[in-house]
Write a protein that holds these residues in place. Structure first.
Motif, PDB file in Angstrom:
ATOM      1  N   LYS A 114       0.834  -1.202   0.000  1.00  0.00           N
ATOM      2  CA  LYS A 114       0.000   0.000   0.000  1.00  0.00           C
ATOM      3  C   LYS A 114       0.873   1.259   0.000  1.00  0.00           C
ATOM      4  CE  LYS A 114      -3.926  -1.931   2.610  1.00  0.00           C
ATOM      5  NZ  LYS A 114      -4.669  -1.872   3.897  1.00  0.00           N
ATOM      6  N   GLY A 115       0.295   2.368  -0.422  1.00  0.00           N
ATOM      7  CA  GLY A 115       0.949   3.667  -0.294  1.00  0.00           C
ATOM      8  C   GLY A 115       2.251   3.775  -1.056  1.00  0.00           C
ATOM      9  N   SER A 116       3.211   4.469  -0.452  1.00  0.00           N
ATOM     10  CA  SER A 116       4.523   4.669  -1.081  1.00  0.00           C
ATOM     11  C   SER A 116       5.350   3.402  -0.878  1.00  0.00           C
ATOM     12  CB  SER A 116       5.230   5.873  -0.446  1.00  0.00           C
ATOM     13  OG  SER A 116       6.482   6.095  -1.063  1.00  0.00           O
ATOM     14  N   SER A 117       5.347   2.534  -1.866  1.00  0.00           N
ATOM     15  CA  SER A 117       5.944   1.212  -1.690  1.00  0.00           C
ATOM     16  C   SER A 117       6.686   0.746  -2.939  1.00  0.00           C
ATOM     17  CB  SER A 117       4.859   0.188  -1.317  1.00  0.00           C
ATOM     18  OG  SER A 117       3.859   0.147  -2.326  1.00  0.00           O
ATOM     19  N   TRP A 118       7.537  -0.226  -2.705  1.00  0.00           N
ATOM     20  CA  TRP A 118       8.327  -0.847  -3.772  1.00  0.00           C
ATOM     21  C   TRP A 118       8.180  -2.359  -3.676  1.00  0.00           C
ATOM     22  CZ3 TRP A 118      12.037   1.874  -6.945  1.00  0.00           C
ATOM     23  CH2 TRP A 118      12.134   3.244  -6.669  1.00  0.00           C
ATOM     24  N   MET A 119       8.026  -3.006  -4.832  1.00  0.00           N
ATOM     25  CA  MET A 119       8.009  -4.463  -4.887  1.00  0.00           C
ATOM     26  C   MET A 119       9.142  -4.922  -5.801  1.00  0.00           C
ATOM     27  SD  MET A 119       4.972  -7.145  -6.014  1.00  0.00           S
ATOM     28  CE  MET A 119       5.147  -6.831  -7.777  1.00  0.00           C
ATOM     29  N   PHE A 173      -5.036  -1.633  -7.403  1.00  0.00           N
ATOM     30  CA  PHE A 173      -4.952  -1.573  -5.940  1.00  0.00           C
ATOM     31  C   PHE A 173      -4.075  -0.410  -5.489  1.00  0.00           C
ATOM     32  CE2 PHE A 173      -2.370  -2.955  -2.235  1.00  0.00           C
ATOM     33  CZ  PHE A 173      -3.372  -2.990  -1.270  1.00  0.00           C
ATOM     34  N   ASN A 174      -2.928  -0.200  -6.170  1.00  0.00           N
ATOM     35  CA  ASN A 174      -2.008   0.885  -5.829  1.00  0.00           C
ATOM     36  C   ASN A 174      -1.359   1.417  -7.108  1.00  0.00           C
ATOM     37  OD1 ASN A 174      -0.135   2.660  -4.819  1.00  0.00           O
ATOM     38  ND2 ASN A 174       0.939   1.176  -3.527  1.00  0.00           N
ATOM     39  N   PRO A 175      -1.943   2.429  -7.728  1.00  0.00           N
ATOM     40  CA  PRO A 175      -1.417   2.949  -9.000  1.00  0.00           C
ATOM     41  C   PRO A 175      -0.008   3.522  -8.907  1.00  0.00           C
ATOM     42  CG  PRO A 175      -3.664   3.721  -8.600  1.00  0.00           C
ATOM     43  CD  PRO A 175      -3.196   3.099  -7.322  1.00  0.00           C
ATOM     44  N   SER A 176       0.439   3.895  -7.708  1.00  0.00           N
ATOM     45  CA  SER A 176       1.738   4.561  -7.569  1.00  0.00           C
ATOM     46  C   SER A 176       2.872   3.624  -7.159  1.00  0.00           C
ATOM     47  CB  SER A 176       1.629   5.696  -6.546  1.00  0.00           C
ATOM     48  OG  SER A 176       1.338   5.186  -5.253  1.00  0.00           O
ATOM     49  N   GLU A 212       6.983  -4.023 -21.630  1.00  0.00           N
ATOM     50  CA  GLU A 212       6.308  -3.432 -22.790  1.00  0.00           C
ATOM     51  C   GLU A 212       4.877  -3.030 -22.473  1.00  0.00           C
ATOM     52  OE1 GLU A 212       6.507  -6.289 -25.885  1.00  0.00           O
ATOM     53  OE2 GLU A 212       8.634  -5.955 -26.348  1.00  0.00           O
ATOM     54  N   ASN A 213       4.280  -3.687 -21.495  1.00  0.00           N
ATOM     55  CA  ASN A 213       2.849  -3.503 -21.255  1.00  0.00           C
ATOM     56  C   ASN A 213       2.493  -2.907 -19.890  1.00  0.00           C
ATOM     57  OD1 ASN A 213       1.519  -4.876 -23.728  1.00  0.00           O
ATOM     58  ND2 ASN A 213       3.040  -6.372 -23.067  1.00  0.00           N
ATOM     59  N   PHE A 214       3.469  -2.772 -19.016  1.00  0.00           N
ATOM     60  CA  PHE A 214       3.210  -2.225 -17.690  1.00  0.00           C
ATOM     61  C   PHE A 214       4.350  -1.282 -17.283  1.00  0.00           C
ATOM     62  CE2 PHE A 214       0.941  -6.275 -17.756  1.00  0.00           C
ATOM     63  CZ  PHE A 214      -0.303  -5.910 -17.232  1.00  0.00           C
ATOM     64  N   PRO A 215       4.091  -0.339 -16.370  1.00  0.00           N
ATOM     65  CA  PRO A 215       5.135   0.576 -15.903  1.00  0.00           C
ATOM     66  C   PRO A 215       6.052  -0.094 -14.870  1.00  0.00           C
ATOM     67  CG  PRO A 215       3.079   1.081 -14.795  1.00  0.00           C
ATOM     68  CD  PRO A 215       2.759   0.006 -15.809  1.00  0.00           C
ATOM     69  N   VAL A 216       6.802  -1.094 -15.323  1.00  0.00           N
ATOM     70  CA  VAL A 216       7.717  -1.834 -14.448  1.00  0.00           C
ATOM     71  C   VAL A 216       9.136  -1.692 -15.000  1.00  0.00           C
ATOM     72  CG1 VAL A 216       5.911  -3.464 -13.807  1.00  0.00           C
ATOM     73  CG2 VAL A 216       7.433  -4.018 -15.713  1.00  0.00           C
ATOM     74  N   THR A 217      10.131  -1.924 -14.155  1.00  0.00           N
ATOM     75  CA  THR A 217      11.520  -1.769 -14.554  1.00  0.00           C
ATOM     76  C   THR A 217      12.325  -3.022 -14.212  1.00  0.00           C
ATOM     77  OG1 THR A 217      12.073  -0.700 -12.449  1.00  0.00           O
ATOM     78  CG2 THR A 217      11.459   0.729 -14.297  1.00  0.00           C
TER      79      THR A 217
END
Length: 313
Positions: A114-119, A173-176, A212-217
């Motif tokens: 949740k919130g300001s998080s990193w996975m 669930f968490n756009p940010s 290519e399809n999601f804002p992931v790095t």
């Protein structure tokens, strides 16, 4: 003349702050970096369901966590209760206790995302074990008869479908949230080196398709160890797992990528503080012991004041 390839540091556009929540999941390599983060006082969790190497059961577990589903099938082995989505170290004494344990750990993951998080997710292998009667890839066979499973090199499309479903739910669930993928540099030699390379290649292509399809790095943990540190002196005695020196090198690369210069300086002070806390005064000089205690107390208070209440010192 250069005798070593270098992997350039690519600074992340977003930086980790001490108030952020970090979640490290997947292969044991993720656990190593996650442990470093915990030791630095960050709000971090690492593999609450144990080490999970394959992308599919990991995506299923994460999806169930944020949606609040308890769909895991349970099994009993040697009077211990397990489930097909968790590692072998994750067990209970009764089915009721295990369902409760699953729910508690699902909530732990959900809160951390949740919130300001990193996975941070580390994929270990594309080689999976499909439970024949249920037709799904398990996270662990739990020492069951191998006739219950088919061993397969899972297709990129099948792995992608599971992660596509989860990431859609996650960003709703968490756009940010910040999502970073890595591939574990640990070779699965039991599958054979050729099969291991084929497996790793599918993981790279899977991540590329997700990017290519999601804002992931992507963080190049694999390249740092395999290409920059291509010498067996950076491995443990099994010649597969990275040793402390190698993990230190990757950790330094990780810090340069995800921490600002000011927070990097704070991390150095935290490292010095932790070293002082574990120091044993061999002379037994009471004056030196008292000086060290006072410095630790003063420095800890300074850090808490500068960083805020989020730091766990």
């Amino acid at each position: 003349m250069e005798f070593q390839l270098s992997v350039p540091v690519i600074p992340s556009d977003n930086k980790i702050d001490f108030s952020d929540k970090l979640c490290f999941l997947g292969s044991c390599f993720s656990a190593e970096i996650g442990e470093r983060s915990v030791n630095q006082g960050m709000d971090s969790i690492s593999n609450p369901f144990g080490t999970i190497f394959h992308p599919i059961p990991l995506a299923r577990l994460l999806n169930n966590s944020i949606l609040g589903n308890q769909r895991s099938e349970l099994l009993v082995h040697n009077k211990r209760v397990y489930d097909w989505d968790s590692a072998h170290v994750f067990f209970s004494s009764t089915k009721e206790a295990h369902q409760l344990k699953i729910k508690e750990h699902q909530n732990l993951i959900k809160d951390q995302l949740k919130g300001s998080s990193w996975m941070f997710v580390t994929f270990g292998t594309a080689m999976g074990y499909r439970h024949k009667s249920s037709n799904f890839i398990v996270s662990n066979c739990h020492k069951q008869n191998q006739s219950l499973f088919d061993k397969e090199l899972i297709s990129i499309d099948e792995m992608y479908d599971h992660w596509e479903e989860f990431l859609k739910n996650l960003f709703q669930f968490n756009p940010s949230i910040n999502v970073v993928f890595t591939v574990s540099p640990v070779r699965h030699v039991k599958d054979g080196l050729i099969n291991n390379n084929q497996s790793k290649s599918r993981l790279f292509l899977l991540i590329d398709k997700l990017k290519e399809n999601f804002p992931v790095t992507y963080f190049p943990a694999y390249e740092i160890l395999i290409d920059a540190l291509r010498d067996y002196r950076f491995y443990k005695r099994d010649l597969v797992h990275p040793n402390e020196q190698a993990i230190d090198f990757v950790w330094s690369h990780f810090i340069k990528s995800y921490y600002s210069d000011s927070n990097t300086q704070l991390l150095k002070r935290i490292t010095k503080l932790k070293a002082a806390e574990s120091h044993q005064e061999i002379t037994g000089d009471p004056i030196e012991v008292e000086k060290l205690k006072n410095w630790i107390k003063t420095e800890k208070n300074k850090l808490k004041k500068e960083i805020g209440g989020s730091i766990n010192l």
